[in-house]
Design a protein around this motif. Sequence first.
Motif, PDB file in Angstrom:
ATOM      1  N   LEU A  74      -3.977   3.764  -0.995  1.00 54.77           N
ATOM      2  CA  LEU A  74      -4.309   2.862  -2.092  1.00 54.77           C
ATOM      3  C   LEU A  74      -3.627   1.537  -1.810  1.00 54.77           C
ATOM      4  N   TYR A  92      -2.164  -1.905  -3.169  1.00 55.41           N
ATOM      5  CA  TYR A  92      -1.597  -2.511  -4.369  1.00 55.41           C
ATOM      6  C   TYR A  92      -1.393  -3.994  -4.097  1.00 55.41           C
ATOM      7  N   HIS A 104      -2.834   3.943 -10.205  1.00 50.01           N
ATOM      8  CA  HIS A 104      -3.401   2.724  -9.614  1.00 50.01           C
ATOM      9  C   HIS A 104      -4.298   2.064 -10.645  1.00 50.01           C
ATOM     10  N   PRO A 105      -4.400   0.731 -10.641  1.00 51.45           N
ATOM     11  CA  PRO A 105      -5.282   0.045 -11.597  1.00 51.45           C
ATOM     12  C   PRO A 105      -6.741   0.483 -11.545  1.00 51.45           C
ATOM     13  N   SER A 106      -7.170   1.063 -10.433  1.00 52.35           N
ATOM     14  CA  SER A 106      -8.550   1.537 -10.305  1.00 52.35           C
ATOM     15  C   SER A 106      -8.809   2.780 -11.157  1.00 52.35           C
ATOM     16  N   GLY A 107      -7.736   3.392 -11.642  1.00 55.31           N
ATOM     17  CA  GLY A 107      -7.861   4.635 -12.402  1.00 55.31           C
ATOM     18  C   GLY A 107      -7.559   5.870 -11.573  1.00 55.31           C
ATOM     19  N   ALA A 108      -7.326   5.701 -10.274  1.00 53.13           N
ATOM     20  CA  ALA A 108      -7.022   6.839  -9.402  1.00 53.13           C
ATOM     21  C   ALA A 108      -5.763   7.555  -9.881  1.00 53.13           C
ATOM     22  N   PRO A 123      -2.980   7.186 -14.732  1.00 46.16           N
ATOM     23  CA  PRO A 123      -3.382   6.701 -13.407  1.00 46.16           C
ATOM     24  C   PRO A 123      -2.193   6.159 -12.621  1.00 46.16           C
ATOM     25  N   SER A 133       0.827  -1.216   0.000  1.00 45.66           N
ATOM     26  CA  SER A 133       0.000   0.000   0.000  1.00 45.66           C
ATOM     27  C   SER A 133       0.854   1.255   0.000  1.00 45.66           C
TER      28      SER A 133
END
Length: 161
Positions: free
Chosen positions: A70, A72, A57-61, A55, A12
Amino acid sequence: MATKTVDVTLASIQNKSPFGVSPTGAINVRTVRAIDDEEIYQNENLYLRLDREEPMHPSGAKYIPAGQSLTYDVTRRLDVSYYGLDSTVNQMLIFYRDLTEYIVVTGHVYEEPYQGSYNRQVRYDEIDGFQAITVDYNAMYQDVMAKLLVTYTVNLVSSSE
């Protein structure tokens, strides 16, 4: 020669700043020569973000809000070797970061490098079982400081003596 195989995970990134952060750059885990960390045997990316418009992060953040984190799940497998007490090629793990933050002060944007806990080391004999390692990184412009707490895990997969 003895070898330990480990899985290293970026668990994280937590923002401890009073404002949102959006670090660009890289975090790597390396196996290096224990007496000279400039001699690199393995180098694996755990975090790579070269453009602040992409991004983080894979979430698009694209940023981490103040006080948030976040999670990871980026894992890399590495081998760390130990050749004996008299050998100059014994190895260790090292967490290497080359991150920058864009800090806004009175309408101006300043690109500042993250510092602190540079090249956090985990020596061969410290690798045993599962451990979490938290490292703090700070970027500062004048009296404005961005602060990250990055948590890694090191999991011993196998050991040959």
